[in-house]
Design a protein around this motif. Structure first.
Motif, mmCIF file in Angstrom:
data_model
loop_
_atom_site.group_PDB
_atom_site.id
_atom_site.type_symbol
_atom_site.label_atom_id
_atom_site.label_comp_id
_atom_site.label_asym_id
_atom_site.label_seq_id
_atom_site.Cartn_x
_atom_site.Cartn_y
_atom_site.Cartn_z
ATOM 1 N N ARG A 103 0.835 -1.218 0.000
ATOM 2 C CA ARG A 103 0.000 0.000 0.000
ATOM 3 C C ARG A 103 0.868 1.266 0.000
ATOM 4 N N LEU A 106 2.288 1.758 -3.452
ATOM 5 C CA LEU A 106 1.254 2.214 -4.389
ATOM 6 C C LEU A 106 0.923 3.690 -4.147
ATOM 7 N N TYR A 112 -2.769 4.175 -5.915
ATOM 8 C CA TYR A 112 -3.637 3.468 -4.956
ATOM 9 C C TYR A 112 -5.081 3.930 -5.128
ATOM 10 N N GLU A 116 -7.053 -1.143 -6.724
ATOM 11 C CA GLU A 116 -5.864 -1.658 -6.028
ATOM 12 C C GLU A 116 -6.219 -2.077 -4.600
ATOM 13 N N GLU A 117 -7.031 -1.251 -3.954
ATOM 14 C CA GLU A 117 -7.431 -1.560 -2.574
ATOM 15 C C GLU A 117 -8.170 -2.896 -2.511
#
Length: 203
Positions: A103, A106, A112, A116-117
């Protein structure tokens, strides 16, 4: 042999990949070194063709060169990380470490977003349900073609389980967590990769 764990020089799954580097993850507590995992980094030897800019450089120079490791990560060849547990931990501990590392990378790269999450959450949920006994194996495979990366987990007495990492940005940052030069998880693995690739580049 990495801390009594054998890594074959060629990993033939699904095609022959050469062992290009190896090392450990560890932590020092009160002058005691506690080792957590042994790591083997496999890749198609064609990778050398994508690193020609560094031909003739010594391993000691490559080790300090983050551009070299960026080129290693972005090289469009098959790569695989084989991670063997030395000291047992909960999957949630490994998952939390992975989540934070991926994270943060990213976010730093401004990549992010919701996709992506969501992809990262799937990976974390997969890992949290596991218990990483000694000699359990986590395999992270990155195909050459634009196809999903894959994480598999196997431990004694249980069937191997797998998950696809369909988000390319998450897959890239997973690679960078292990292979990202000065910011990588295992300095010993980075040093080994630099040394071995330096030798291949000098041939």
């Amino acid at each position: 042999m990495v801390d009594e764990i054998a890594f074959p020089s060629v990993n033939a799954d699904p095609k022959p990949l050469a062992l290009l580097g190896y090392g450990i993850t560890d932590i020092e507590i009160h002058f005691l070194q506690i080792k957590f995992t042994a790591i083997g980094v496999y890749a198609d030897k064609e990778i050398v063709g994508h690193l020609g800019k560094w031909k003739g450089k010594k391993g000691s120079d490559l080790k300090e060169d983050d551009d070299f490791f960026d080129a290693l990560v972005s090289a469009p060849v098959a790569k695989q990380l084989r991670i063997v547990v030395i000291k047992e931990i909960k999957g949630s501990q490994y998952g939390l470490q992975l989540e934070t590392a991926v994270r943060d990378r990213l976010a730093a790269a401004d990549k992010y977003e919701d996709e992506e999450e969501e992809a990262l959450e799937k990976v974390i949920n997969f890992l949290q349900s596991k218990y990483f006994m000694k000699n359990s194996v986590i395999t992270i495979s990155f195909p050459a073609a634009p196809a999903p990366a894959e994480i598999s987990f196997s431990t004694e007495g249980k069937e191997e389980t797998k998950i696809q990492v369909e988000n390319a940005n998450v897959a890239e940052m997973l690679q960078k967590w292990y292979l990202g030069g000065s910011s990588a998880l295992s300095p010993s693995t980075v040093a080994s990769l630099a040394e071995n690739l330096g030798e291949l580049l000098s041939q």
